[in-house]
Design a protein around this motif. Structure first.
Motif, PDB file in Angstrom:
ATOM      1  N   GLU A   1       6.642  -6.929   5.312  1.00  9.73           N
ATOM      2  CA  GLU A   1       7.350  -6.460   4.121  1.00  9.73           C
ATOM      3  C   GLU A   1       8.792  -6.079   4.463  1.00  9.73           C
ATOM      4  N   LEU A   2       9.003  -5.476   5.623  1.00  9.99           N
ATOM      5  CA  LEU A   2      10.356  -5.140   6.054  1.00  9.99           C
ATOM      6  C   LEU A   2      11.177  -6.405   6.292  1.00  9.99           C
TER       7      LEU A   2
ATOM      8  N   SER B   1       3.591  11.050   7.900  1.00  8.04           N
ATOM      9  CA  SER B   1       3.185  10.573   9.228  1.00  8.04           C
ATOM     10  C   SER B   1       4.302   9.784   9.915  1.00  8.04           C
ATOM     11  N   GLY B   2       5.485   9.677   9.265  1.00  9.68           N
ATOM     12  CA  GLY B   2       6.629   9.001   9.861  1.00  9.68           C
ATOM     13  C   GLY B   2       6.708   7.514   9.587  1.00  9.68           C
ATOM     14  N   LYS B   3       5.816   6.979   8.771  1.00  8.56           N
ATOM     15  CA  LYS B   3       5.838   5.549   8.436  1.00  8.56           C
ATOM     16  C   LYS B   3       6.798   5.306   7.277  1.00  8.56           C
ATOM     17  N   ILE B   4       7.377   4.103   7.235  1.00  9.62           N
ATOM     18  CA  ILE B   4       8.322   3.757   6.170  1.00  9.62           C
ATOM     19  C   ILE B   4       7.568   3.530   4.866  1.00  9.62           C
ATOM     20  N   LYS B   5       8.010   4.214   3.795  1.00 10.86           N
ATOM     21  CA  LYS B   5       7.451   4.022   2.459  1.00 10.86           C
ATOM     22  C   LYS B   5       8.366   3.163   1.602  1.00 10.86           C
ATOM     23  N   VAL B   6       9.687   3.432   1.684  1.00 16.19           N
ATOM     24  CA  VAL B   6      10.670   2.782   0.816  1.00 16.19           C
ATOM     25  C   VAL B   6      11.932   2.510   1.621  1.00 16.19           C
ATOM     26  N   VAL B   7      12.549   1.344   1.418  1.00 15.42           N
ATOM     27  CA  VAL B   7      13.863   1.055   1.992  1.00 15.42           C
ATOM     28  C   VAL B   7      14.785   0.602   0.865  1.00 15.42           C
ATOM     29  N   THR B   8      16.063   0.973   0.983  1.00 17.66           N
ATOM     30  CA  THR B   8      17.066   0.639  -0.021  1.00 17.66           C
ATOM     31  C   THR B   8      18.346   0.235   0.676  1.00 17.66           C
ATOM     32  N   VAL B   9      19.037  -0.754   0.117  1.00 26.28           N
ATOM     33  CA  VAL B   9      20.345  -1.158   0.625  1.00 26.28           C
ATOM     34  C   VAL B   9      21.257  -1.426  -0.566  1.00 26.28           C
TER      35      VAL B   9
ATOM     36  N   ASP C   1       0.874  -1.169   0.000  1.00 20.93           N
ATOM     37  CA  ASP C   1       0.000   0.000   0.000  1.00 20.93           C
ATOM     38  C   ASP C   1       0.910   1.218   0.000  1.00 20.93           C
ATOM     39  N   LYS C   2       0.558   2.243   0.696  1.00 22.71           N
ATOM     40  CA  LYS C   2       1.399   3.430   0.755  1.00 22.71           C
ATOM     41  C   LYS C   2       2.567   3.225   1.711  1.00 22.71           C
TER      42      LYS C   2
END
Length: 60
Positions: free
Chosen positions: A18-19, A44-52, A11-12
């Motif tokens: 998912e993490l 709102s401070g929620k994670i949208k995207v993570v990259t490594v 979702d958004k």
């Protein structure tokens, strides 16, 4: 630029499952446990995207 793994929330915003999937795939791709991860947050401070980075350098 080196190879990287990027995940977004279904979702958004990203869920804990998912993490966890991101971490599993990052480790399978060769990312060490001390590798930095980068996140984009929603207003709102929620994670949208993570990259490594999966390459040898982690300069960013």
């Amino acid at each position: 630029m080196g190879l990287s793994l990027r995940f977004t929330g279904e979702d958004k915003d990203m869920t804990l499952d998912e993490l966890a999937d991101f971490v599993e795939k990052a480790r399978a791709g060769g990312a060490d446990g001390d590798r930095n991860i980068y996140a984009e947050l929603s207003t709102s401070g929620k994670i949208k995207v993570v990259t490594v980075s999966l390459g040898e350098d982690d300069d960013d």
